[in-house]
Scaffold this motif. Structure first.
Motif, PDB file in Angstrom:
ATOM      1  N   HIS A  98      -1.940   5.238  -7.307  1.00 18.86           N
ATOM      2  CA  HIS A  98      -2.665   3.965  -7.976  1.00 18.86           C
ATOM      3  C   HIS A  98      -4.029   4.609  -8.160  1.00 18.86           C
ATOM      4  CE1 HIS A  98      -3.660   0.067  -9.584  1.00 18.86           C
ATOM      5  NE2 HIS A  98      -4.503   0.094  -8.758  1.00 18.86           N
TER       6      HIS A  98
ATOM      7  N   VAL B 179     -10.214  -2.815   2.302  1.00  9.34           N
ATOM      8  CA  VAL B 179     -10.499  -1.981   0.910  1.00  9.34           C
ATOM      9  C   VAL B 179      -9.505  -2.253  -0.127  1.00  9.34           C
ATOM     10  CG1 VAL B 179     -10.925   0.348   0.208  1.00  9.34           C
ATOM     11  CG2 VAL B 179     -11.913  -0.319   2.353  1.00  9.34           C
TER      12      VAL B 179
ATOM     13  N   ILE C 237       0.800  -1.302   0.072  1.00  6.85           N
ATOM     14  CA  ILE C 237       0.097  -0.103  -0.041  1.00  6.85           C
ATOM     15  C   ILE C 237       1.010   1.254   0.009  1.00  6.85           C
ATOM     16  CG2 ILE C 237      -1.818   1.255   1.286  1.00  6.85           C
ATOM     17  CD1 ILE C 237      -3.084  -1.559   2.132  1.00  6.85           C
TER      18      ILE C 237
ATOM     19  N   ARG D 127     -10.359  -1.903  -3.835  1.00 12.74           N
ATOM     20  CA  ARG D 127     -11.621  -1.409  -4.199  1.00 12.74           C
ATOM     21  C   ARG D 127     -11.336   0.381  -4.028  1.00 12.74           C
ATOM     22  NH1 ARG D 127     -14.517  -5.066   0.138  1.00 12.74           N
ATOM     23  NH2 ARG D 127     -14.643  -7.068  -1.162  1.00 12.74           N
ATOM     24  N   CYS D 128     -10.766   0.795  -5.030  1.00  9.78           N
ATOM     25  CA  CYS D 128     -10.339   2.120  -4.926  1.00  9.78           C
ATOM     26  C   CYS D 128     -11.413   3.177  -5.042  1.00  9.78           C
ATOM     27  CB  CYS D 128      -9.480   2.604  -6.052  1.00  9.78           C
ATOM     28  SG  CYS D 128      -8.093   1.620  -6.217  1.00  9.78           S
TER      29      CYS D 128
ATOM     30  N   LEU E 210       1.764   1.798  -3.454  1.00  7.79           N
ATOM     31  CA  LEU E 210       0.535   1.979  -4.464  1.00  7.79           C
ATOM     32  C   LEU E 210       0.324   3.293  -4.291  1.00  7.79           C
ATOM     33  CD1 LEU E 210      -1.763  -1.001  -3.955  1.00  7.79           C
ATOM     34  CD2 LEU E 210      -0.433  -0.347  -6.153  1.00  7.79           C
ATOM     35  N   LEU E 211       0.123   4.025  -2.895  1.00  7.58           N
ATOM     36  CA  LEU E 211      -0.009   5.659  -2.358  1.00  7.58           C
ATOM     37  C   LEU E 211       1.051   6.474  -3.051  1.00  7.58           C
ATOM     38  CD1 LEU E 211      -0.946   4.937   1.153  1.00  7.58           C
ATOM     39  CD2 LEU E 211      -2.296   6.046  -0.544  1.00  7.58           C
TER      40      LEU E 211
ATOM     41  N   CYS F   6      -3.744   9.093  -3.708  1.00 10.83           N
ATOM     42  CA  CYS F   6      -2.967   7.653  -3.995  1.00 10.83           C
ATOM     43  C   CYS F   6      -2.686   7.830  -5.509  1.00 10.83           C
ATOM     44  CB  CYS F   6      -3.978   6.573  -3.916  1.00 10.83           C
ATOM     45  SG  CYS F   6      -3.156   5.049  -4.273  1.00 10.83           S
TER      46      CYS F   6
END
Ligand code: SF4
Length: 221
Positions: A215, A196, A154, A203-204, A157-158, A213
């Motif tokens: 991504h 999430v 995460i 589940r953006c 991704l962020l 974020c």
């Protein structure tokens, strides 16, 4: 982009969803167990939590600490007695051997008191940086970043960090996140990764920190 994110805003955005959490077995609805008060028991629980789910960790801890509740009893027990008690957590042979050895080291080399020291923790079997940091953060309440697979994934991704490995992620997070928030990173991102920001299909659309974020801004999911 790395360096342009505000980690305080991101963590504050996740906090209302997940609260403080409990480690390990935080997804379990049962109350915080008594053994969480003992750093040694938190270490054993963290070793048990490796490569298994929270509910299996909690079940294995309940079985183990009911039959062998003290450092002395774990040190004296045969590994073959420990194995069936922790089978639910997987890798019982390897984990039983490590648990018995850790108990013996704590008794013989540290007078029965687990040291709050990264290097000494790393010298114990089955204790790497992730486990040591979890113990420092959750048992000793000192600033430490426990980077598991969710935190590593995460954070990348962020766009908080750019790293191919968890140790690199930990070092970069230490640079960009104020140290009074280090413990929250694990507590919040692990829950986010379970609820999430799922590993295969985040589940953006439901994510409260999507606007921060990298991504999230590239997908319509
Ligand atoms: S926006 Fe998507 S990828 Fe980014 S943190 Fe949220 S769920 Fe994960």
């Amino acid at each position: 982009m790395v360096g342009e994110k505000d980690p305080v805003l991101i963590l504050d955005g996740l906090r209302p969803l997940y609260g403080e959490g409990v480690y390990p077995g935080r997804s379990d609805k049962r109350t915080r167990p008594e053994w969480m008060e003992s750093p040694f028991h938190v270490l054993i629980a963290t070793v048990l939590s490796q490569r298994t789910r929270d509910e299996n960790t909690r079940e294995a801890c309940d079985s183990l600490f009911t039959v062998l509740p003290t450092i002395e009893s774990l040190s004296l027990a045969d590994a073959e007695l420990i194995e069936p008690l922790i089978r639910k957590a997987g890798f019982p042979v390897q984990k039983a051997k490590a648990i018995k050895r850790i108990a013996t080291i704590v008794l013989e080399e540290h007078a029965g008191i687990l040291p709050a020291d990264m290097d000494l923790l790393l010298s114990m079997p089955m204790v790497g940086r992730k486990t040591a940091n979890c113990v420092l953060a959750y048992a000793f309440n000192v600033p430490a970043i426990c980077v598991d697979t969710h935190v590593h994934r995460i954070s990348n991704l962020l766009g908080l960090v750019r790293s191919d490995d968890p140790d690199g992620t930990e070092m970069q997070l230490r640079e960009v996140v104020p140290d009074h928030l280090w413990k929250d990173i694990n507590a919040l991102m692990v829950r986010h990764g379970q609820v999430v920001c799922l590993p295969r299909r985040p589940r953006c659309r439901e994510c409260p920190v999507r606007r921060h974020c990298d991504h999230g801004s590239t997908t319509d999911r």
